[in-house]
Design an enzyme around this catalytic site. Structure first.
Site, PDB file in Angstrom:
ATOM      1  N   ASP A 103       0.855  -1.203   0.000  1.00 12.60           N
ATOM      2  CA  ASP A 103       0.000   0.000   0.000  1.00 12.60           C
ATOM      3  C   ASP A 103       0.890   1.252   0.000  1.00 12.60           C
ATOM      4  OD1 ASP A 103      -2.308   1.842   0.869  1.00 12.60           O
ATOM      5  OD2 ASP A 103      -3.302  -0.109   0.767  1.00 12.60           O
ATOM      6  N   ASP A 104       0.392   2.343   0.495  1.00 13.46           N
ATOM      7  CA  ASP A 104       1.035   3.653   0.418  1.00 13.46           C
ATOM      8  C   ASP A 104       2.396   3.659   1.134  1.00 13.46           C
ATOM      9  OD1 ASP A 104       1.335   6.340  -0.115  1.00 13.46           O
ATOM     10  OD2 ASP A 104      -0.475   6.977   0.906  1.00 13.46           O
ATOM     11  N   LYS A 151      -3.623  -1.026  -6.813  1.00 14.37           N
ATOM     12  CA  LYS A 151      -4.640  -0.344  -6.001  1.00 14.37           C
ATOM     13  C   LYS A 151      -4.505   1.137  -6.269  1.00 14.37           C
ATOM     14  CE  LYS A 151      -6.104   0.703  -1.269  1.00 14.37           C
ATOM     15  NZ  LYS A 151      -6.039   0.292   0.159  1.00 14.37           N
ATOM     16  N   ASP A 168      -5.908   4.853  -5.426  1.00 10.84           N
ATOM     17  CA  ASP A 168      -6.630   5.556  -4.358  1.00 10.84           C
ATOM     18  C   ASP A 168      -7.178   6.905  -4.844  1.00 10.84           C
ATOM     19  OD1 ASP A 168      -7.571   5.877  -1.755  1.00 10.84           O
ATOM     20  OD2 ASP A 168      -5.688   5.213  -0.863  1.00 10.84           O
ATOM     21  N   ARG A 183     -14.048   0.186  -4.774  1.00  8.96           N
ATOM     22  CA  ARG A 183     -14.529   0.372  -3.400  1.00  8.96           C
ATOM     23  C   ARG A 183     -15.884   1.071  -3.430  1.00  8.96           C
ATOM     24  NH1 ARG A 183     -10.951   1.386   0.530  1.00  8.96           N
ATOM     25  NH2 ARG A 183     -12.808   2.143   1.626  1.00  8.96           N
ATOM     26  N   ASP A 242     -13.597   3.848   4.314  1.00 11.28           N
ATOM     27  CA  ASP A 242     -12.695   2.812   4.832  1.00 11.28           C
ATOM     28  C   ASP A 242     -13.305   2.037   5.988  1.00 11.28           C
ATOM     29  OD1 ASP A 242     -10.840   3.791   3.064  1.00 11.28           O
ATOM     30  OD2 ASP A 242      -9.258   4.010   4.563  1.00 11.28           O
TER      31      ASP A 242
END
Lengths: 488, 488, 488, 488
Positions: free
Chosen positions: D74-75, D149, D151, D207, D211
């Site tokens: 992830d990030d 992914k 965002d 999504r 979250d």
């Protein structure tokens, strides 16, 4: 000022104006479209034989003569595009091509409707027409298509404001016009981005809700907006008859001759509702001038479905020359609820040809009840006190002369209206010979149900209404003295 | 920071600024427009005689002198466009053309308003001005038009954000300016896309709700947004007085001199409300600085309608030099509801010329009741404790000197204010000779109703208010000792 | 994944990254801006003397040293544009020009803020900067301006999506950057179009609600969105402290160092709230990292207002190096309501420098009550069970060492902090010499209030909270044994 | 007509169509993606060793063989861009570069996923890909990345309509396609602007909510939309499992093979829920065809987390060849609420491979209860009466054969599935050798849980369901006579 305030002046107006002004798009569909569409009963299971055999059976059953005009093929007919980008029919389903189907349907006295989608794919993920509008309109015209249902799936996110959505649909409006063949244009974007605001300059009808399903009032989470919401950002599907009807109440008066709100195809005969519920469903779709697209399998039509769908007194409301939808006058929740917690009663009314007034008493409670409606509520108008309240009216029950089960069954068993006995004459109306407008003008009794009473000036109607049923009444100004129904 | 917080400083500001800064569009309509529009009573039934005869009657009845200035023709006057695209009047309705009408109306001491639509069709489906703004503005100017009502039907889906909608309306703002004639610009997009956010740089007034209808508080499904909603994506029509007023409560303070929220044309005299209801309707439209466009048929004007519409003490509130709308201070639902389940009470107040304060006590309950309002609530302000609460005030009832029925009837029967007796002088105010601003400055008693009491520092007003009625009071700082109404 | 989940890693991250990455716009305003703005107390009544004398008084009272850095001039300073389109100051109000004001303010140890509007007019209808961004940014830079408040009135309808609105504001972001002078950029679009979604790449702070007014919890129809709405299409004005705070609860964690949600200017000292209410107002504005712009008239400052605004223990929360806003952990409505029907209690908490934890117990009920909060709620975190719950904590009351009235009054009476007695040393913190970060690191007792107890692992805090007041507590990990407040 | 009505025809359709038609984007992710992502447990604390050691452990524990395929970083992996604008990895965290990590992960039998953001910064304010889509897609392809992914932070306000948002995300769709490497594309815009309307032509999953956080049903103000809202303008974060599940109910049927609604990464094993809650969480994520990305730290995996995540009977539902999400059939609030005021029960069902039907009874009440579901509700379909209601069904409990704690612990203690005893064979399914589709076709008992009863035509299922737990049942048409569960 709004178009909805216009009905008092619209008759005179229509007489004085050129038709292209009154029906802005294409002069088609001046009254709501009637016909049959395969989706509700057959979904993707389509082929040449289904369409032609259905048309044959509808003609034989007298439904063509009753006004059902369009045989509409829905999704899943395609094989993709050829190397030049032209849509290709699926030869396994349509071995003789689409033009052949159109010709067969035309020869049976119907018009032929097809389906595409204002997106990159149709809902079943066949090629959509987005970006191919001109080419596809020419293809449809070349196939002698008379009607286009234009869906909204996979639209590449081209939504969010009336501007974005209407431009996408207007591209096909223009393409159809350019293709040169009169094609009735029925858009299906499920009420997204307020099609009732811009529909009249884009299409002949526009869907105003998520997809119907065969239930009277069961809520389903996939139809997330309640019937009380006038704006629904996610229309969904599996919307019940009552859900759609209640959504329609706020926006239905945006319909105009040639430009109608579409409450989705009929479920009559598909088995998920009882007879009273189907009668209510059909009554309201007629009253609010929704298109009437049969959605059942005519091969397994039962007597009660036939006698709902072929009732000329109800269809005459749908095809009324004024083209003014009934509107809801009142609504009350009742404690008499069903397993889904639903229970309410409503009264709708609206003007009909000849100075008549339509009244519908809806009992969406869970048991039969006595209902009434005052002339004051029935003639509630925008300005001042309606003079109609001070008059006497005859009351006609539009369901009273519904075809009896034996006659309907004899038609089905005989595989044609010709196979039924002489009693058919009491129920059979041939709108292909005498239009509903002409029949109404001639006071054809088939279009007026049965005189069941009178209501005097300032009075009220009172009647028993079954569970999930309606009383659908036509008020005509009295010309002779008669008994009265009730004074209030 | 918001313009709404500015009223304490606005008077000084107006004195120091050039008018074009204060009234951004065109310097017109610094106080709310007054006049008459044919739609509510006549809809499409328009012609030359209707406009001219109405103007004559309004002059004769003293309504012109009371301030009703604009005679506004609504939809249905057109015959389409000629080969050059110029709008054509319908010669059957206007045999001498529109400029002739304008001249006749001008000669009677009125100004002339016309109608078009920011769409491809008007609501009645005559040609709209979308895409023809410059050409049509020149046409209107050439016809000596003084006012343009600009509607929203058939707008081709050009809505959905303030940007999309405001650009469509601003095109006509610019076209009118370019056409060179002073034309008051009244836009009518029913509150869609928040015209109160961008209206002051586009128009002189903007409609903020769906169409009014002649009912005090009956809910109608065609007006789907409740009065509690500050944002309505589908304004609809058939909105009651109370529905519109409650919607106005949230946004009314966006009005500025020369740029007003328009609550739609008046229904006074159309027969759907009782006298108290019409008084409430008129009182609030004046108090919140809505344009005051009479909407009734002056040929069948009754005495009570006339004595509402011609009350100079109420009109002086509308035309108050400050141009600051009253705002709602409190609202309570009450159990005393009517057949529609409606019942509430409210208090509104706001500043008037000369340091006065307007107070309206509204009883929208179902029976008469005693109501009161404290100075603390009446002078509720943004910052700190208002010094006005610590002062004594004289209370003037602005309806107390309403013209009596006999006098009003004698005017109607005599077909002119000249036909009435000498009693007319007690009620007749000629704003064409002495403006309301001048009259207020001169303490003209016609503009102040009747002194009915006093409220001392920290005290409260208490008064009986009839069902669906108002107490409309003007508080003036006391200069002499007097009795008090009530202490709290 | 959201930025809001980042606080556990942000400290390490900030250490390792270049500042321009951490503070995306301009490196300014890393902690919330502090200062004074004239609008709440003076509106349009501005002039050179007001700004300079206020700055002098704020310096004299010790407020500059406490951290109030920006003296911000709001609307109404303009005379329009000159023939080259350059903004002109009003010489009647600012006879020596704006640069002179800036220099005077700089010489007093403050920074100078000005005001413009992202529209064609300011809210008071002076020229706005829409279309003049580059030119005006250069003008402001040439005037040595350090801060720009950028309003939203008369924006020509350029709103409706985050894209439309953010582009309008980003034009000035770019213009300020191009002008070459460091200017803190505070945008004021009232939360329209979700500035918390795009604010961090546009501005140093963004208003997230309609305008505040001087009321703790009175609802006003001009602030139509309730505190429960996370999205408000019409923000309005006259929003109470509780209304704004409740709106902030949903979006406050979008704030980042250098990019903060702005809850609007302070009303402390303006007279519409009582002392507990002002303490609550100030506590929350500090806790959620809103800019702290004083909004009162320092010439009539009372002792209690001064001792709220100068409390270093509260300001240290605002200027905490982590820059993480407290968030609401729970909220309950209570029956103990006031005349407006308002009554609720809340608990907020969040991390502070040094591993400390802020806790605020808010009693917005109508009478004093005992409140408590468990460590489990105080340390509620996204993933798993917080280890902090298993530790012991000292509890510091951040209001306990508030300056006493006598001392505050002596400062006011002596017209400077020098005029007060030696007791001043117990309350006076000079952040211009020792930053709050340094003071916190040095455990300066002025920044920690008073130790009032301890809460052991798994336990809870319990305390009495007055009507409309708060307990504002700082939890520090225990290093020595001590008594406990309460076990649960 | 909607795609959601298609499941009855989709099997035949899939057989007859070319895969690129069925899976519009890229042919990847035909069943929901499975794997692991570091964010929920590690946030920004990432490095080479974490990814590789996690992959090793997942392989050793048998989770790779169970189907967890993607190891997703992830990030926070970036160091910015080089002078040519190419993304640079942080060498302190990834000393051997990203391609090395990819190769190591590939060598362990996994695929490698990375992260970027459709904005100017990532959520942790590293460089985002907005404006760099082509360049970054080439970079990712050059690093042998298999999954992206993508965002939504710091997106420069490019949101507000489906058009604006979908265009932003489609830019990367096109860039990935142009880069030439098959990369599964998982977009993460939190349900803003209705990704379920346009997702299938843009991405493999989207999504649909804010979250997740590690709570079963605690409301948090930072997740402002309730589970009843089908449209959420500010998704926020800290959304509980029940909040997300209830939001999913309205839109879940928009998922298609290759295009799935993503309910966010799993929290199983992170400690904030109890075992029944985690089972419910995992059951629903599988049933509705959400991607299944483990979100826990495998180094501290406990036995119960492992035996939830490795249950092949549940995973077989997720990876079912039909790819049709279960839908909610009913929902009732119950009085049996917890400390957050939450309490409800639900029943979901949907079709599975082989004519089977999934049924989930959810007890989100605060104590154990007996629940039942009728076949009529379980087989509720759009049109008519489902024929399945008239058949007999065997009932399989899909959690009945969950791995026992001793076996799971022995795997963990032995640091590999090889370290466990022979009992492992009763629970271990290797989908890398025999796909779930093949296993289902072969009636592998590991995929069918345990036969626990039968329900006869027209009957109902009845079972005890623990607090916050589910009964997850698979109905198979009976082929032999058996006892019945219950008649109704």
């Amino acid at each position: 000022m709004r178009a909805s305030s216009l009905f008092t002046t619209i008759t005179a107006f229509m007489a004085s104006q050129k038709p292209e002004t009154v029906y802005p798009i294409n002069g088609l569909g001046v009254t709501p479209a009637m016909g049959w569409n395969n989706w509700n009963a057959f979904a993707c299971s389509v082929n040449e034989d289904l369409l032609i055999s259905t048309a044959e059976k509808m003609a034989a059953f007298g439904l063509r003569d009753a006004g059902y005009e369009y045989i509409v093929l829905d999704d899943c007919w395609s094989l993709g595009r050829d190397s030049k980008g032209n849509l290709q029919h699926d030869p396994a389903k349509f071995p003789n091509g689409m033009k052949y189907v159109a010709e067969k349907i035309h020869s049976l006295g119907f018009r032929f409707g097809m389906y595409s989608d204002a997106g990159s794919y149709t809902c079943a993920r066949y090629p959509g027409s987005l970006g191919y509008e001109k080419q596809d309109a020419i293809t449809f015209a070349s196939w002698d298509v008379d009607y286009l249902k234009y869906d909204n799936c996979h639209n590449q996110g081209l939504s969010g404001t009336p501007k974005i959505t209407s431009e996408r649909y207007r591209t096909m409006t223009d393409a159809l016009r350019a293709a040169g063949r009169p094609i009735l244009y029925a858009i299906c974007n499920w009420g997204e981005d307020f099609p009732w605001k811009w529909g009249p300059t884009v299409a002949n009808s526009w869907r105003m809700s998520g997809d119907i399903y065969d239930s009277f009032d069961r809520p389903d989470p996939r139809c997330p907006c309640s019937g009380d919401e006038y704006s629904c950002a996610y229309p969904g599907s599996h919307c019940s008859v009552m859900n759609i009807l209640n959504k329609a109440a706020s926006i239905i008066d945006t319909s105009l001759p040639g430009a109608f709100n579409d409450l989705d195809m009929l479920e009559v005969g598909n088995g998920g509702m009882d007879d009273e519920e189907y009668k209510s469903h059909f009554s309201f779709w007629a009253a609010v001038k929704s298109p009437l697209l049969m959605g059942n399998d005519v091969n397994v039509m039962d007597a009660k479905a036939l006698s709902i769908l072929n009732n000329p007194a109800i269809i005459a409301v749908s095809q009324d020359p004024l083209g003014v939808p009934a509107v809801r006058r009142w609504r009350y929740y009742v404690n008499d609820t069903n397993q889904y917690g639903q229970g309410e009663i409503q009264m709708w009314s609206g003007p009909l040809f000849g100075g008549d007034q339509l009244v519908i008493l809806l009992n969406a409670g869970n048991s039969s009840r006595t209902m009434n409606a005052t002339l004051a509520d029935i003639f509630c108008v925008a300005t001042g006190i309606a003079k109609e309240i001070q008059e006497d009216w005859d009351v006609y029950d539009l369901w009273a002369n519904r075809m009896d089960d034996a006659t309907a069954q004899s038609i089905i068993d005989g595989t044609s209206i010709m196979g039924a006995g002489t009693s058919v004459a009491s129920f059979y109306y041939n709108a292909t010979q005498v239009s509903y407008k002409e029949g109404l003008a001639a006071n054809d009794p088939l279009l007026y149900g049965k005189l069941t009473g009178t209501v005097t000036a300032g009075g009220a109607i009172e009647t028993e209404v079954p569970r999930h049923g309606v009383a659908m009444l036509r008020l005509r100004k009295r010309t002779t003295t008669s008994f009265k129904v009730q004074d209030v």
